[in-house]
Motif scaffolding. Sequence first.
Motif, mmCIF file in Angstrom:
data_model
loop_
_atom_site.group_PDB
_atom_site.id
_atom_site.type_symbol
_atom_site.label_atom_id
_atom_site.label_comp_id
_atom_site.label_asym_id
_atom_site.label_seq_id
_atom_site.Cartn_x
_atom_site.Cartn_y
_atom_site.Cartn_z
ATOM 1 N N HIS A 1 -53.746 105.197 88.182
ATOM 2 C CA HIS A 1 -54.153 106.486 88.095
ATOM 3 C C HIS A 1 -55.285 106.731 87.100
ATOM 4 O O HIS A 1 -55.249 105.927 85.958
ATOM 5 N N ASP A 2 -55.910 107.644 86.889
ATOM 6 C CA ASP A 2 -56.965 108.049 85.816
ATOM 7 C C ASP A 2 -57.170 109.500 85.792
ATOM 8 O O ASP A 2 -56.393 110.208 85.317
ATOM 9 N N CYS A 3 -58.222 110.033 86.715
ATOM 10 C CA CYS A 3 -58.466 111.482 86.566
ATOM 11 C C CYS A 3 -57.327 112.353 87.161
ATOM 12 O O CYS A 3 -57.302 113.443 86.579
ATOM 13 N N ARG A 4 -56.518 111.938 87.916
ATOM 14 C CA ARG A 4 -55.342 112.992 88.577
ATOM 15 C C ARG A 4 -56.303 114.167 89.178
ATOM 16 O O ARG A 4 -55.647 115.281 89.190
ATOM 17 N N GLU A 5 -57.730 114.010 89.372
ATOM 18 C CA GLU A 5 -58.188 115.492 90.177
ATOM 19 C C GLU A 5 -58.843 114.882 91.580
ATOM 20 O O GLU A 5 -59.889 115.533 91.731
ATOM 21 N N GLY A 6 -58.506 113.810 92.003
ATOM 22 C CA GLY A 6 -59.275 113.376 93.156
ATOM 23 C C GLY A 6 -60.552 112.908 93.201
ATOM 24 O O GLY A 6 -61.193 112.768 94.207
ATOM 25 N N ILE A 7 -61.136 112.540 92.000
ATOM 26 C CA ILE A 7 -62.518 111.849 91.996
ATOM 27 C C ILE A 7 -62.669 110.433 91.461
ATOM 28 O O ILE A 7 -63.641 110.077 91.829
ATOM 29 N N CYS A 8 -61.764 109.814 90.774
ATOM 30 C CA CYS A 8 -62.043 108.648 90.391
ATOM 31 C C CYS A 8 -61.740 107.363 91.276
ATOM 32 O O CYS A 8 -62.262 106.219 91.186
ATOM 33 N N GLY A 9 -60.823 107.760 92.235
ATOM 34 C CA GLY A 9 -60.283 106.719 93.078
ATOM 35 C C GLY A 9 -59.298 105.518 92.723
ATOM 36 O O GLY A 9 -59.108 104.722 93.222
ATOM 37 N N MET A 10 -58.737 105.977 91.611
ATOM 38 C CA MET A 10 -58.001 104.900 91.241
ATOM 39 C C MET A 10 -56.430 105.020 91.566
ATOM 40 O O MET A 10 -55.769 104.064 91.888
ATOM 41 N N CYS A 11 -55.971 106.251 91.765
ATOM 42 C CA CYS A 11 -54.565 106.155 92.635
ATOM 43 C C CYS A 11 -54.634 105.595 93.889
ATOM 44 O O CYS A 11 -55.444 105.622 94.492
ATOM 45 N N SER A 12 -53.541 104.717 94.143
ATOM 46 C CA SER A 12 -53.534 103.963 95.257
ATOM 47 C C SER A 12 -52.168 103.735 95.896
ATOM 48 O O SER A 12 -51.802 102.457 96.251
ATOM 49 N N THR B 1 -53.719 110.430 96.570
ATOM 50 C CA THR B 1 -52.160 110.601 96.023
ATOM 51 C C THR B 1 -52.100 111.630 94.843
ATOM 52 O O THR B 1 -51.114 112.146 94.800
ATOM 53 N N CYS B 2 -52.953 111.622 93.975
ATOM 54 C CA CYS B 2 -52.911 112.476 92.731
ATOM 55 C C CYS B 2 -53.118 113.691 93.019
ATOM 56 O O CYS B 2 -52.564 114.764 92.112
ATOM 57 N N GLN B 3 -53.458 114.130 94.239
ATOM 58 C CA GLN B 3 -53.744 115.620 94.704
ATOM 59 C C GLN B 3 -52.543 116.024 95.466
ATOM 60 O O GLN B 3 -52.598 117.144 96.098
HETATM 61 S S1 FES Z 1 -56.173 109.667 89.720
HETATM 62 FE FE1 FES Z 1 -58.452 109.738 90.249
HETATM 63 S S2 FES Z 1 -58.629 110.158 92.346
HETATM 64 FE FE2 FES Z 1 -56.349 110.058 92.104
#
Ligand code: FES
Length: 246
Positions: A56-67, A83-85
Amino acid sequence: MNLTLHIWRQKNSDTPGKMEIYQATNVDEHMSFLEMLDVVNEELIGKGEEPVAFDHDCREGICGMCSLVIDGRPHGPEAGTTTCQLHMRKFKDGDIIHIEPFRAKAFPVVKDLVVDRSSFDRIIQKGGYVSVNTGGTPDANAIPIAKEKADLAMDAAACIGCGACVAACPNAAAMLFVGAKTSQLAQLPQGQPERLARASNMVAQMDNEKFGNCTNAYECSAACPKEIPIRVIADLNRDYIRSSLT
Ligand code: FES
Ligand code: SF4
Protein backbone atom coordinates in the motif's frame (compact mmCIF):
# COMPACT_ATOMS: atom_id res chain seq x y z
CA MET A 1 -18.77 -6.94 13.01
CA ASN A 2 -16.70 -10.10 13.41
CA LEU A 3 -15.05 -11.75 10.43
CA THR A 4 -13.08 -14.88 9.65
CA LEU A 5 -10.14 -14.19 7.35
CA HIS A 6 -8.39 -16.83 5.26
CA ILE A 7 -5.10 -15.12 4.36
CA TRP A 8 -2.31 -16.35 2.06
CA ARG A 9 0.95 -16.60 4.01
CA GLN A 10 4.21 -17.17 2.16
CA LYS A 11 7.65 -16.53 3.60
CA ASN A 12 9.29 -15.72 0.25
CA SER A 13 9.16 -16.66 -3.44
CA ASP A 14 11.17 -19.85 -2.84
CA THR A 15 8.91 -21.21 -0.10
CA PRO A 16 5.45 -22.69 -0.74
CA GLY A 17 2.61 -20.67 0.75
CA LYS A 18 -0.72 -21.63 2.31
CA MET A 19 -3.92 -20.11 3.61
CA GLU A 20 -4.01 -19.35 7.35
CA ILE A 21 -7.14 -18.50 9.32
CA TYR A 22 -7.43 -15.35 11.47
CA GLN A 23 -10.32 -13.77 13.36
CA ALA A 24 -10.98 -10.05 12.94
CA THR A 25 -13.16 -8.82 15.81
CA ASN A 26 -15.03 -5.54 16.43
CA VAL A 27 -14.44 -4.38 12.85
CA ASP A 28 -16.02 -0.96 12.26
CA GLU A 29 -17.99 -0.64 9.01
CA HIS A 30 -16.27 2.71 8.36
CA MET A 31 -12.82 1.13 8.28
CA SER A 32 -11.15 0.64 4.94
CA PHE A 33 -10.13 -2.92 4.08
CA LEU A 34 -6.49 -2.04 4.70
CA GLU A 35 -7.31 -0.46 8.07
CA MET A 36 -9.02 -3.71 9.02
CA LEU A 37 -5.79 -5.54 8.11
CA ASP A 38 -3.81 -2.98 10.14
CA VAL A 39 -5.84 -3.93 13.23
CA VAL A 40 -5.31 -7.64 12.56
CA ASN A 41 -1.57 -6.98 12.25
CA GLU A 42 -1.42 -4.99 15.49
CA GLU A 43 -2.99 -7.94 17.28
CA LEU A 44 -0.50 -10.34 15.67
CA ILE A 45 2.42 -8.12 16.69
CA GLY A 46 0.98 -7.89 20.23
CA LYS A 47 1.02 -11.70 20.39
CA GLY A 48 4.61 -11.82 19.11
CA GLU A 49 3.54 -13.24 15.74
CA GLU A 50 4.65 -12.19 12.26
CA PRO A 51 2.31 -9.52 10.78
CA VAL A 52 0.78 -10.08 7.33
CA ALA A 53 2.79 -8.30 4.62
CA PHE A 54 0.68 -6.35 2.11
CA ASP A 55 1.41 -3.52 -0.31
CA HIS A 56 0.00 0.00 0.00
CA ASP A 57 1.06 3.61 -0.27
CA CYS A 58 -1.39 6.45 -0.99
CA ARG A 59 -4.52 4.74 0.36
CA GLU A 60 -6.57 7.09 -1.80
CA GLY A 61 -6.81 5.18 -5.07
CA ILE A 62 -4.07 6.89 -7.05
CA CYS A 63 -0.74 5.08 -6.62
CA GLY A 64 -1.66 1.54 -7.71
CA MET A 65 0.26 -0.16 -4.90
CA CYS A 66 -2.58 -1.99 -3.12
CA SER A 67 -3.08 -5.34 -4.75
CA LEU A 68 -5.21 -7.91 -2.99
CA VAL A 69 -7.44 -10.58 -4.46
CA ILE A 70 -10.47 -10.55 -2.16
CA ASP A 71 -12.85 -13.49 -2.46
CA GLY A 72 -11.40 -14.27 -5.87
CA ARG A 73 -11.67 -10.74 -7.28
CA PRO A 74 -8.71 -8.37 -7.71
CA HIS A 75 -9.50 -5.31 -5.53
CA GLY A 76 -12.58 -7.04 -4.13
CA PRO A 77 -16.32 -6.87 -4.70
CA GLU A 78 -16.90 -3.18 -5.47
CA ALA A 79 -16.60 -2.15 -9.15
CA GLY A 80 -14.27 0.71 -10.02
CA THR A 81 -12.65 0.67 -6.58
CA THR A 82 -9.11 -0.03 -5.39
CA THR A 83 -8.53 -2.22 -2.32
CA CYS A 84 -7.55 0.85 -0.30
CA GLN A 85 -10.85 2.56 -1.13
CA LEU A 86 -12.95 -0.51 -0.33
CA HIS A 87 -14.76 -0.15 3.00
CA MET A 88 -15.92 -2.78 5.45
CA ARG A 89 -19.56 -1.73 5.04
CA LYS A 90 -19.42 -3.85 1.87
CA PHE A 91 -19.20 -6.91 4.15
CA LYS A 92 -21.47 -8.22 6.88
CA ASP A 93 -21.04 -9.72 10.32
CA GLY A 94 -19.94 -13.35 10.19
CA ASP A 95 -18.51 -13.18 6.68
CA ILE A 96 -15.66 -15.47 5.73
CA ILE A 97 -13.23 -13.53 3.50
CA HIS A 98 -10.44 -15.05 1.43
CA ILE A 99 -7.44 -12.76 0.80
CA GLU A 100 -4.73 -13.70 -1.71
CA PRO A 101 -1.97 -11.95 -3.68
CA PHE A 102 -2.31 -11.05 -7.37
CA ARG A 103 -1.35 -14.26 -9.14
CA ALA A 104 0.66 -14.25 -12.39
CA LYS A 105 4.02 -15.66 -13.48
CA ALA A 106 5.19 -12.11 -14.22
CA PHE A 107 4.25 -11.00 -10.66
CA PRO A 108 6.26 -13.31 -8.35
CA VAL A 109 5.26 -13.30 -4.68
CA VAL A 110 7.74 -11.39 -2.52
CA LYS A 111 6.08 -12.19 0.80
CA ASP A 112 2.50 -13.03 1.86
CA LEU A 113 0.30 -10.66 -0.16
CA VAL A 114 3.12 -8.60 -1.70
CA VAL A 115 4.05 -9.28 -5.33
CA ASP A 116 6.85 -7.89 -7.47
CA ARG A 117 5.32 -5.79 -10.26
CA SER A 118 8.60 -4.40 -11.60
CA SER A 119 7.81 -6.16 -14.90
CA PHE A 120 5.41 -3.24 -15.50
CA ASP A 121 8.26 -0.77 -14.89
CA ARG A 122 10.41 -2.55 -17.47
CA ILE A 123 7.59 -2.35 -20.03
CA ILE A 124 7.27 1.40 -19.41
CA GLN A 125 11.04 1.78 -19.79
CA LYS A 126 10.67 0.44 -23.37
CA GLY A 127 8.64 3.43 -24.51
CA GLY A 128 5.83 4.53 -22.19
CA TYR A 129 6.91 8.14 -22.46
CA VAL A 130 7.55 10.94 -24.98
CA SER A 131 11.20 11.80 -25.71
CA VAL A 132 11.47 15.55 -26.09
CA ASN A 133 13.87 18.26 -25.04
CA THR A 134 11.53 20.00 -22.68
CA GLY A 135 13.32 23.33 -22.37
CA GLY A 136 11.17 25.90 -20.60
CA THR A 137 7.59 25.13 -19.62
CA PRO A 138 5.40 25.66 -22.72
CA ASP A 139 2.10 27.53 -22.53
CA ALA A 140 -0.68 25.12 -21.69
CA ASN A 141 -2.60 26.01 -24.87
CA ALA A 142 0.39 26.21 -27.25
CA ILE A 143 -0.58 22.92 -28.96
CA PRO A 144 -4.35 22.80 -29.60
CA ILE A 145 -5.85 19.34 -29.00
CA ALA A 146 -9.44 18.48 -29.93
CA LYS A 147 -11.72 17.87 -26.94
CA GLU A 148 -12.58 14.34 -28.15
CA LYS A 149 -8.87 13.43 -28.34
CA ALA A 150 -8.14 14.98 -24.96
CA ASP A 151 -10.99 12.99 -23.40
CA LEU A 152 -9.75 9.70 -24.91
CA ALA A 153 -6.21 10.42 -23.72
CA MET A 154 -7.42 11.29 -20.22
CA ASP A 155 -9.53 8.14 -19.99
CA ALA A 156 -6.49 5.99 -20.83
CA ALA A 157 -4.21 8.04 -18.56
CA ALA A 158 -6.36 7.09 -15.57
CA CYS A 159 -4.47 3.75 -15.39
CA ILE A 160 -2.61 3.56 -12.08
CA GLY A 161 -0.50 0.52 -13.03
CA CYS A 162 -1.90 -1.70 -10.29
CA GLY A 163 -1.94 -4.96 -12.27
CA ALA A 164 -5.49 -6.03 -11.40
CA CYS A 165 -6.09 -6.53 -15.13
CA VAL A 166 -3.33 -9.15 -15.19
CA ALA A 167 -4.58 -10.85 -12.03
CA ALA A 168 -8.12 -11.05 -13.44
CA CYS A 169 -7.13 -12.36 -16.87
CA PRO A 170 -7.26 -16.15 -17.35
CA ASN A 171 -4.06 -15.78 -19.44
CA ALA A 172 -2.38 -13.23 -17.13
CA ALA A 173 -2.20 -10.88 -20.11
CA ALA A 174 -1.08 -7.28 -19.65
CA MET A 175 -2.82 -5.92 -22.75
CA LEU A 176 -5.12 -3.52 -20.89
CA PHE A 177 -2.20 -1.95 -19.03
CA VAL A 178 0.01 -1.67 -22.13
CA GLY A 179 -2.97 -0.52 -24.20
CA ALA A 180 -3.74 2.22 -21.69
CA LYS A 181 -0.16 3.45 -21.69
CA THR A 182 0.19 3.46 -25.50
CA SER A 183 -3.32 4.68 -26.33
CA GLN A 184 -2.93 7.63 -23.97
CA LEU A 185 0.08 8.94 -25.92
CA ALA A 186 -1.25 7.89 -29.33
CA GLN A 187 -4.11 10.40 -28.97
CA LEU A 188 -1.77 13.37 -28.62
CA PRO A 189 0.40 15.21 -31.19
CA GLN A 190 3.42 14.84 -28.88
CA GLY A 191 3.03 11.05 -28.97
CA GLN A 192 3.10 10.67 -32.78
CA PRO A 193 6.86 10.55 -33.65
CA GLU A 194 7.50 7.45 -31.50
CA ARG A 195 4.00 5.97 -31.72
CA LEU A 196 4.62 2.77 -33.71
CA ALA A 197 8.04 2.03 -32.20
CA ARG A 198 6.47 2.50 -28.76
CA ALA A 199 3.78 -0.08 -29.47
CA SER A 200 6.26 -2.55 -30.93
CA ASN A 201 8.86 -2.21 -28.17
CA MET A 202 6.40 -2.32 -25.28
CA VAL A 203 4.67 -5.42 -26.68
CA ALA A 204 8.08 -7.11 -27.14
CA GLN A 205 8.94 -6.41 -23.50
CA MET A 206 5.50 -7.60 -22.41
CA ASP A 207 6.26 -10.93 -24.13
CA ASN A 208 9.75 -11.06 -22.57
CA GLU A 209 8.18 -10.70 -19.13
CA LYS A 210 6.02 -13.80 -19.80
CA PHE A 211 2.62 -12.17 -19.71
CA GLY A 212 0.02 -14.20 -21.59
CA ASN A 213 -1.92 -13.36 -24.73
CA CYS A 214 -5.30 -11.65 -24.93
CA THR A 215 -8.20 -13.94 -25.87
CA ASN A 216 -10.96 -11.36 -25.38
CA ALA A 217 -12.18 -12.58 -22.00
CA TYR A 218 -12.75 -8.91 -21.00
CA GLU A 219 -12.05 -9.77 -17.35
CA CYS A 220 -9.32 -7.09 -17.28
CA SER A 221 -11.65 -4.17 -17.87
CA ALA A 222 -14.24 -5.62 -15.47
CA ALA A 223 -11.65 -5.77 -12.67
CA CYS A 224 -9.94 -2.46 -13.43
CA PRO A 225 -10.43 0.01 -10.58
CA LYS A 226 -10.13 2.88 -13.07
CA GLU A 227 -12.53 1.27 -15.55
CA ILE A 228 -10.07 1.49 -18.45
CA PRO A 229 -12.09 0.60 -21.57
CA ILE A 230 -11.33 -2.44 -23.73
CA ARG A 231 -10.93 -0.18 -26.78
CA VAL A 232 -7.36 0.64 -25.66
CA ILE A 233 -6.44 -2.96 -26.56
CA ALA A 234 -7.83 -2.43 -30.06
CA ASP A 235 -5.84 0.83 -30.29
CA LEU A 236 -2.67 -1.05 -29.27
CA ASN A 237 -3.30 -3.89 -31.73
CA ARG A 238 -3.79 -1.43 -34.60
CA ASP A 239 -0.53 0.37 -33.84
CA TYR A 240 1.31 -2.93 -33.34
CA ILE A 241 0.15 -4.21 -36.75
CA ARG A 242 1.07 -0.90 -38.39
CA SER A 243 4.53 -1.08 -36.76
CA SER A 244 5.12 -4.50 -38.33
CA LEU A 245 4.26 -3.09 -41.79
CA THR A 246 6.77 -0.24 -41.69
S1 FES B 1 -2.74 2.33 -1.83
FE1 FES B 1 -2.54 3.70 -3.53
S2 FES B 1 -4.09 3.03 -4.92
FE2 FES B 1 -4.41 1.80 -3.13
S1 SF4 C 1 -5.50 -1.01 -16.74
FE1 SF4 C 1 -6.66 -0.85 -14.79
S2 SF4 C 1 -6.30 -2.80 -13.75
FE2 SF4 C 1 -4.72 -2.61 -15.33
S3 SF4 C 1 -2.95 -1.65 -14.35
FE3 SF4 C 1 -4.18 0.04 -15.24
S4 SF4 C 1 -5.55 0.68 -13.57
FE4 SF4 C 1 -4.73 -1.34 -12.95
